[in-house]
Design an enzyme around this catalytic site. Structure first.
Site, PDB file in Angstrom:
ATOM      1  N   ASN A  44     -30.850  12.573  16.265  1.00 11.78           N
ATOM      2  CA  ASN A  44     -31.003  11.922  17.569  1.00 11.78           C
ATOM      3  C   ASN A  44     -32.279  12.362  18.275  1.00 11.78           C
ATOM      4  O   ASN A  44     -32.376  12.254  19.504  1.00 11.78           O
ATOM      5  CB  ASN A  44     -29.790  12.245  18.454  1.00 11.78           C
ATOM      6  CG  ASN A  44     -28.500  11.704  17.875  1.00 11.78           C
ATOM      7  OD1 ASN A  44     -28.445  10.593  17.364  1.00 11.78           O
ATOM      8  ND2 ASN A  44     -27.445  12.500  17.947  1.00 11.78           N
ATOM      9  N   HIS A 130     -17.217   7.798  24.242  1.00 11.94           N
ATOM     10  CA  HIS A 130     -17.313   8.990  23.404  1.00 11.94           C
ATOM     11  C   HIS A 130     -16.075   9.862  23.543  1.00 11.94           C
ATOM     12  O   HIS A 130     -15.407   9.877  24.578  1.00 11.94           O
ATOM     13  CB  HIS A 130     -18.564   9.781  23.806  1.00 11.94           C
ATOM     14  CG  HIS A 130     -18.908  10.891  22.868  1.00 11.94           C
ATOM     15  ND1 HIS A 130     -18.411  12.179  23.019  1.00 11.94           N
ATOM     16  CD2 HIS A 130     -19.706  10.924  21.765  1.00 11.94           C
ATOM     17  CE1 HIS A 130     -18.898  12.943  22.057  1.00 11.94           C
ATOM     18  NE2 HIS A 130     -19.677  12.215  21.278  1.00 11.94           N
ATOM     19  N   GLU A 176     -20.627   4.614  28.994  1.00 15.17           N
ATOM     20  CA  GLU A 176     -21.914   5.099  28.506  1.00 15.17           C
ATOM     21  C   GLU A 176     -22.987   4.062  28.798  1.00 15.17           C
ATOM     22  O   GLU A 176     -22.696   2.863  28.854  1.00 15.17           O
ATOM     23  CB  GLU A 176     -21.845   5.361  27.003  1.00 15.17           C
ATOM     24  CG  GLU A 176     -20.753   6.342  26.613  1.00 15.17           C
ATOM     25  CD  GLU A 176     -20.627   6.524  25.110  1.00 15.17           C
ATOM     26  OE1 GLU A 176     -21.668   6.511  24.407  1.00 15.17           O
ATOM     27  OE2 GLU A 176     -19.496   6.678  24.621  1.00 15.17           O
ATOM     28  N   SER A 180     -23.137   5.300  21.446  1.00 11.92           N
ATOM     29  CA  SER A 180     -23.774   6.101  20.407  1.00 11.92           C
ATOM     30  C   SER A 180     -23.593   5.578  18.994  1.00 11.92           C
ATOM     31  O   SER A 180     -24.439   5.818  18.137  1.00 11.92           O
ATOM     32  CB  SER A 180     -23.262   7.537  20.477  1.00 11.92           C
ATOM     33  OG  SER A 180     -21.854   7.590  20.286  1.00 11.92           O
ATOM     34  N   ASP A 205     -22.478   8.122  31.281  1.00 11.11           N
ATOM     35  CA  ASP A 205     -23.010   9.058  30.293  1.00 11.11           C
ATOM     36  C   ASP A 205     -24.288   8.470  29.701  1.00 11.11           C
ATOM     37  O   ASP A 205     -24.259   7.477  28.981  1.00 11.11           O
ATOM     38  CB  ASP A 205     -21.970   9.301  29.200  1.00 11.11           C
ATOM     39  CG  ASP A 205     -22.410  10.350  28.188  1.00 11.11           C
ATOM     40  OD1 ASP A 205     -23.560  10.817  28.273  1.00 11.11           O
ATOM     41  OD2 ASP A 205     -21.604  10.695  27.310  1.00 11.11           O
ATOM     42  N   HIS A 208     -27.588   8.876  25.273  1.00 15.40           N
ATOM     43  CA  HIS A 208     -28.499   8.190  24.365  1.00 15.40           C
ATOM     44  C   HIS A 208     -29.476   7.268  25.108  1.00 15.40           C
ATOM     45  O   HIS A 208     -30.243   6.552  24.467  1.00 15.40           O
ATOM     46  CB  HIS A 208     -27.707   7.410  23.319  1.00 15.40           C
ATOM     47  CG  HIS A 208     -26.890   8.298  22.430  1.00 15.40           C
ATOM     48  ND1 HIS A 208     -27.369   8.834  21.262  1.00 15.40           N
ATOM     49  CD2 HIS A 208     -25.626   8.783  22.577  1.00 15.40           C
ATOM     50  CE1 HIS A 208     -26.438   9.592  20.706  1.00 15.40           C
ATOM     51  NE2 HIS A 208     -25.369   9.575  21.496  1.00 15.40           N
ATOM     52  N   LYS A 239     -30.900  15.469  22.608  1.00 11.89           N
ATOM     53  CA  LYS A 239     -31.300  14.287  21.847  1.00 11.89           C
ATOM     54  C   LYS A 239     -32.776  13.995  22.112  1.00 11.89           C
ATOM     55  O   LYS A 239     -33.639  14.624  21.521  1.00 11.89           O
ATOM     56  CB  LYS A 239     -30.369  13.131  22.181  1.00 11.89           C
ATOM     57  CG  LYS A 239     -28.921  13.466  21.784  1.00 11.89           C
ATOM     58  CD  LYS A 239     -27.926  12.434  22.186  1.00 11.89           C
ATOM     59  CE  LYS A 239     -26.528  12.802  21.715  1.00 11.89           C
ATOM     60  NZ  LYS A 239     -25.964  14.000  22.395  1.00 11.89           N
TER      61      LYS A 239
END
Length: 376
Positions: A44, A130, A176, A180, A205, A208, A239
């Site tokens: 990542n 997640h 998110e 992910s 979140d 990413h 990441k």
């Protein structure tokens, strides 16, 4: 209760056992595993900052100035100047009043959700959220409701039903920015309209999205100019930032309450100050013209591999069965590529896949070779 050996045998029979495969090299875009040199499409490290010399130098400088460890929890004597400097910089970058850092993204979620809601409250989760959000919601004791992925109509229906019965309950919606395992993006602005209509809170979140999206890499909230509307902005520093740890940005009152209620924060030894010191250097790069250059290179690599104008460096190839995903990963390994087979419980049953992740550090040669390997 079954024995560990029996559970392991069952996992093997289902193609679900995980084992560790250590690298014999640094975790860059070119790695060595089991003596074989591979192009790494598994990490990542989206901007290639994990091996950035300025960040490495800052890490070393931090160790020399502040030592290798922090010796205690943040509330005892483990708070050092770099921790506070990083939190102030994150709050400013994320257009928030305050920030708090944790040892990992999982710890961050476990700290936020049980501190924000309890047994008389509600947590609404996107179905593809997640594991850290799911586990934190369970730990909170709140009633959990799940809505189909990015389905705002269903979310609105659930919120309306809850509010009709529980006018005073706290409601937290958790999702998110970039999912992910699927590389999809949440419809953030429209989602906020729904959340606000029912006086609910939003936990976003950005694990990413941080570093990848937004004019200065501060995520989807920055890209859509809605940071001021989000109750909790969390994300990881492991990441795109290339280091480790995580953060939450929120109002001053919420951060102060988390300092007093977030158990992973209270009862964990503080992350080394050297990491915070190095993360300040990473954050500066991410927000700079150099960071923009890295994001542009990442998008060029995405376009080169996929032929699309997507900004998301996560490319899933859904194959269905565990066996098919494992065989495909082994085939790519034999061809010189490290691409993970992702299986249940990381993704729903019968959606096992290859997860290809791109980095700004991938050279043209690696992208072209991967594109050729994926062609039928």
């Amino acid at each position: 209760m079954s024995k560990p050996s029996e559970e392991l045998a069952q996992l093997r029979a289902q193609g679900l056992e995980r084992v560790l495969h250590p690298l014999e090299s640094p975790a860059g875009v070119r790695v060595i595993r089991n003596g074989k040199t591979l192009w790494n499409f598994a990490s990542n490290d989206y901007l290639g900052l994990a091996s950035h010399p300025a960040i490495a130098e800052s890490f070393i400088e931090g160790i020399k100035k502040f030592g290798a460890g922090s010796t205690a929890s943040r509330l005892i004597c483990g708070t050092l100047a770099p921790h506070l400097q990083l939190e102030a910089s994150l709050a400013e970058a994320k257009q928030s009043q305050a920030a708090l850092t944790f040892s990992s993204g999982f710890a961050t979620a476990l700290g936020i959700i049980p501190a924000a809601v309890g047994k008389n409250d509600f947590v609404l989760l996107d179905k593809l959220s997640h594991a850290c959000l799911i586990d934190a919601a369970k730990l909170s004791g709140a009633t959990i409701r799940v809505f189909p992925h990015n389905d705002l109509a269903k979310l609105k229906s659930l919120l309306a039903s809850i509010r009709a019965k529980s006018a005073d309950a706290q409601i937290l919606v958790a999702t998110e920015s970039v999912f992910s395992m699927d590389g999809t993006i949440c419809p953030l602005s429209n989602l906020l309209d729904v959340v606000e209509a029912f006086d609910a809170m939003l936990l976003l979140d950005e694990a990413h999205g941080f570093g990848v999206l937004g004019p200065s890499g501060m995520g989807l909230a920055e890209q859509e100019n809605v940071a001021h509307r989000i109750t909790f902005q969390m994300g990881t520093l492991s990441k795109a930032a290339g280091l480790s740890g995580a953060y939450v940005c929120a109002s001053q009152d919420w951060i102060q309450l988390l300092i007093n209620k977030a158990r992973p924060f209270i009862y964990s030894t503080a992350p080394p100050a050297a990491i915070a010191h190095a993360t300040l250097a990473s954050l500066q790069i991410i927000r700079s013209q150099q960071g923009n250059a890295h994001r542009n290179k990442l998008r060029q690599n995405i376009a080169s591999l996929t032929g699309s104008d997507s900004q998301i460096p996560i490319i899933p190839h859904i194959l269905g069965s565990n066996e098919a995903a494992l065989i495909a990963a082994d085939t790519l390994n034999d061809a010189g590529f490290l691409v993970p087979a992702i299986r249940y419980p990381t993704v729903p049953r019968n959606t096992a896949r290859l997860r290809i992740s791109l980095s700004a550090a991938h050279p043209h040669e690696a992208i072209a070779s991967m594109r050729a390997a994926l062609m039928p």
